[in-house]
Enzyme design. Structure first.
Site, PDB file in Angstrom:
ATOM      1  N   LYS A   1       0.884  -1.240   0.095  1.00 37.08           N
ATOM      2  CA  LYS A   1      -0.175  -0.079  -0.110  1.00 37.08           C
ATOM      3  C   LYS A   1       0.721   1.266  -0.071  1.00 37.08           C
ATOM      4  O   LYS A   1       0.350   2.230  -0.641  1.00 37.08           O
ATOM      5  CB  LYS A   1      -0.972   0.032   1.176  1.00 37.08           C
ATOM      6  CG  LYS A   1      -2.295  -0.795   1.000  1.00 37.08           C
ATOM      7  CD  LYS A   1      -3.166  -0.610   1.897  1.00 37.08           C
ATOM      8  CE  LYS A   1      -4.556  -1.417   1.674  1.00 37.08           C
ATOM      9  NZ  LYS A   1      -5.460  -1.159   2.537  1.00 37.08           N
TER      10      LYS A   1
ATOM     11  N   LYS B   1     -10.801  -2.814  -4.098  1.00 37.92           N
ATOM     12  CA  LYS B   1     -11.584  -1.414  -4.069  1.00 37.92           C
ATOM     13  C   LYS B   1     -10.816  -0.338  -4.833  1.00 37.92           C
ATOM     14  O   LYS B   1     -11.533   0.808  -5.439  1.00 37.92           O
ATOM     15  CB  LYS B   1     -11.875  -0.959  -2.821  1.00 37.92           C
ATOM     16  CG  LYS B   1     -12.768  -1.941  -2.122  1.00 37.92           C
ATOM     17  CD  LYS B   1     -12.631  -1.232  -0.650  1.00 37.92           C
ATOM     18  CE  LYS B   1     -13.739  -2.111   0.316  1.00 37.92           C
ATOM     19  NZ  LYS B   1     -13.503  -2.002   1.916  1.00 37.92           N
TER      20      LYS B   1
ATOM     21  N   LYS C   1      -4.795  -9.048  -7.253  1.00 36.28           N
ATOM     22  CA  LYS C   1      -6.216  -9.228  -6.560  1.00 36.28           C
ATOM     23  C   LYS C   1      -7.251  -8.163  -6.914  1.00 36.28           C
ATOM     24  O   LYS C   1      -6.837  -7.093  -7.368  1.00 36.28           O
ATOM     25  CB  LYS C   1      -5.884  -8.790  -5.038  1.00 36.28           C
ATOM     26  CG  LYS C   1      -6.634  -9.283  -3.901  1.00 36.28           C
ATOM     27  CD  LYS C   1      -6.185  -8.822  -2.642  1.00 36.28           C
ATOM     28  CE  LYS C   1      -6.428  -7.501  -2.216  1.00 36.28           C
ATOM     29  NZ  LYS C   1      -6.151  -7.032  -0.957  1.00 36.28           N
TER      30      LYS C   1
HETATM   31  P1  AMP Z   1     -11.265  -4.551   2.979  1.00 35.09           P
HETATM   32  O1  AMP Z   1     -11.884  -4.108   1.749  1.00 35.09           O
HETATM   33  O2  AMP Z   1      -9.724  -4.452   2.758  1.00 35.09           O
HETATM   34  O3  AMP Z   1     -11.808  -3.887   4.136  1.00 35.09           O
HETATM   35  O4  AMP Z   1     -11.586  -6.159   2.899  1.00 35.09           O
HETATM   36  C1  AMP Z   1     -12.942  -6.469   3.680  1.00 35.09           C
HETATM   37  C2  AMP Z   1     -12.570  -8.154   3.700  1.00 35.09           C
HETATM   38  O5  AMP Z   1     -12.742  -8.508   2.290  1.00 35.09           O
HETATM   39  C3  AMP Z   1     -11.399  -8.705   4.272  1.00 35.09           C
HETATM   40  O6  AMP Z   1     -11.735  -9.938   4.893  1.00 35.09           O
HETATM   41  C4  AMP Z   1     -10.604  -8.877   2.952  1.00 35.09           C
HETATM   42  O7  AMP Z   1      -9.587 -10.020   3.288  1.00 35.09           O
HETATM   43  C5  AMP Z   1     -11.718  -9.561   2.263  1.00 35.09           C
HETATM   44  N1  AMP Z   1     -11.322  -9.203   0.595  1.00 35.09           N
HETATM   45  C6  AMP Z   1     -10.936  -8.086  -0.018  1.00 35.09           C
HETATM   46  N2  AMP Z   1     -10.647  -8.252  -1.179  1.00 35.09           N
HETATM   47  C7  AMP Z   1     -10.666  -9.429  -1.631  1.00 35.09           C
HETATM   48  C8  AMP Z   1     -10.503 -10.442  -2.718  1.00 35.09           C
HETATM   49  N3  AMP Z   1      -9.840  -9.748  -3.679  1.00 35.09           N
HETATM   50  N4  AMP Z   1     -10.728 -11.709  -2.795  1.00 35.09           N
HETATM   51  C9  AMP Z   1     -11.044 -12.311  -1.181  1.00 35.09           C
HETATM   52  N5  AMP Z   1     -11.318 -11.414  -0.331  1.00 35.09           N
HETATM   53  C10 AMP Z   1     -10.862 -10.206  -0.424  1.00 35.09           C
END
Ligand code: AMP
Ligand code: TRP
Length: 334
Positions: A114, A201, A198
């Site tokens: 990041k 967002k 990956k």
């Molecule tokens: P965040 O958007 O970083 O707050 O992530 C929220 C949840 O979504 C966390 O448990 C991440 O590990 C999961 N997550 C985010 N991106 C992915 C992805 N591309 N594949 C699987 N899980 C994801």
């Protein structure tokens, strides 16, 4: 055994299929089990480790709550709240920053990704982010933490903090050492434009992800444009290796259908991508269209979303403030 579940999602907009399949779908399942006590947190303090627009942040906090509820999390049975309301998180995070070691944090790969090349310009919060995450989890004595694969290392840090604190203060079971709950298959959903990256967002191209707010036409168009390779779909799992886009799309299909990857491979063995994409669109629309419609509906009911957060706050604060008081006593604060 009764499980205490805690997990968090950042209100940074563009919640996508990766968040759903990697995390939220599991939150829903765990939340329906009568034996579990589940707490789902909108981690707004984590969100500000990178710059946020205040108006948009407020909107995204609501949208994350709406997404939880639209996906099937029952706010009456589970606690849904936003992190910044419960002061204990920030308090415990400070204390844990005196428990965690620099060497532990220096190993965190997400910070490296990041922060990118210019680490000097990254916020200090982005660096200490996993310490706040440990506070989230440990304040609630969570036994299990459902997350996507990318959070595994952060969870190990939470475990290290719990163990070091218990040892340092000779309090064997004060903090529970939490277990990660990570999907066995497809814990990492990849970008639709590049099967080696990956789904995220923050990726600039909206075509790289299916957002949970996308309507039917958007889903159709994004899957039609999703990157593929020139070969027909393979007859077995071995031949799927080195074909990241095929593997990702078949993985998405199998996760949505609740089948194993090899079942999906068998179903489409020798078929063209265009035939497979038609089927994939069908299951995606079936699953996501009702969710996106419900998110839209809930977003127009601000009072209801506020009520969920206020109720959740009271319950969460009741648990966390007691734990942080005990924590301060152990340290010797007067
Ligand atoms: P965040 O958007 O970083 O707050 O992530 C929220 C949840 O979504 C966390 O448990 C991440 O590990 C999961 N997550 C985010 N991106 C992915 C992805 N591309 N594949 C699987 N899980 C994801
Ligand atoms: N760091 C997690 C992510 O980006 C979000 C998070 C914050 C979290 N606190 C948590 C996840 C506690 C699980 C438990 O996805």
């Amino acid at each position: 055994m009764n499980k205490k579940i805690f997990s968090g999602v950042q209100p940074t907009g563009n919640l996508h299929l990766g968040n759903y399949l990697g995390a939220i779908q599991n939150f829903v399942k765990l939340g329906k089990d009568q034996n579990n006590e589940c707490i789902y947190c909108v981690v707004d303090l984590h969100a500000i480790t990178v710059k946020q627009d205040p108006k948009l942040l407020t909107e995204n906090i609501r949208e994350t709550v709406a997404t939880f509820v639209a996906s099937g999390i029952d706010p009456k049975k589970n606690i849904i709240f936003n992190q910044s309301k419960v002061a204990a998180h920030a308090e415990a995070a400070w204390i844990f920053s005196c428990v965690a070691r620099m060497g532990w944090l220096n190993r965190m790969t997400q910070f490296k990704e990041k922060a990118g090349k210019d680490k000097e310009k990254a916020s200090v919060g982005l660096y200490s982010y996993p310490i706040l995450m440990a506070a989230d989890i440990l304040l609630y004595d969570a036994t299990h933490v459902p997350v996507g694969d990318d959070q595994k290392q952060h969870l190990e840090l939470s475990r290290d903090i719990a163990q070091k604190f218990n040892n340092d203060f000779n309090k064997e079971n004060f903090f529970k050492v939490p277990e990660p709950l990570i999907q066995k298959e497809f814990s990492r959903i990849m970008s639709l434009r590049d099967g080696t990256k990956k789904m995220s967002k923050s990726e600039i191209s909206d075509l790289s992800r299916i957002n949970l707010t996308d309507n039917k036409d958007m889903i159709i168009s994004k899957i039609k444009k999703a990157k593929t390779d020139p070969l027909p779909l393979p007859p077995n799992l071995d031949e799927l290796e080195n074909r990241p886009e095929a593997k990702n799309l078949l993985g998405i299909y199998s996760s949505l259908k609740n089948i194993n990857l090899d079942q999906a491979v068998n179903e489409f063995s020798g078929k063209n991508f265009s035939d497979f994409k038609e089927k994939l669109i069908e299951v995606l629309v079936d699953k996501l269209e009702p969710i996106s419609k419900e998110i839209n509906k809930l977003m127009s009911d601000k009072n209801y979303l506020n009520e969920i957060l206020n109720n959740g706050y009271e319950k969460a604060d009741n648990i966390a403030s007691k734990k942080v008081t005990k924590l301060k006593e152990i340290i010797g604060f007067y």
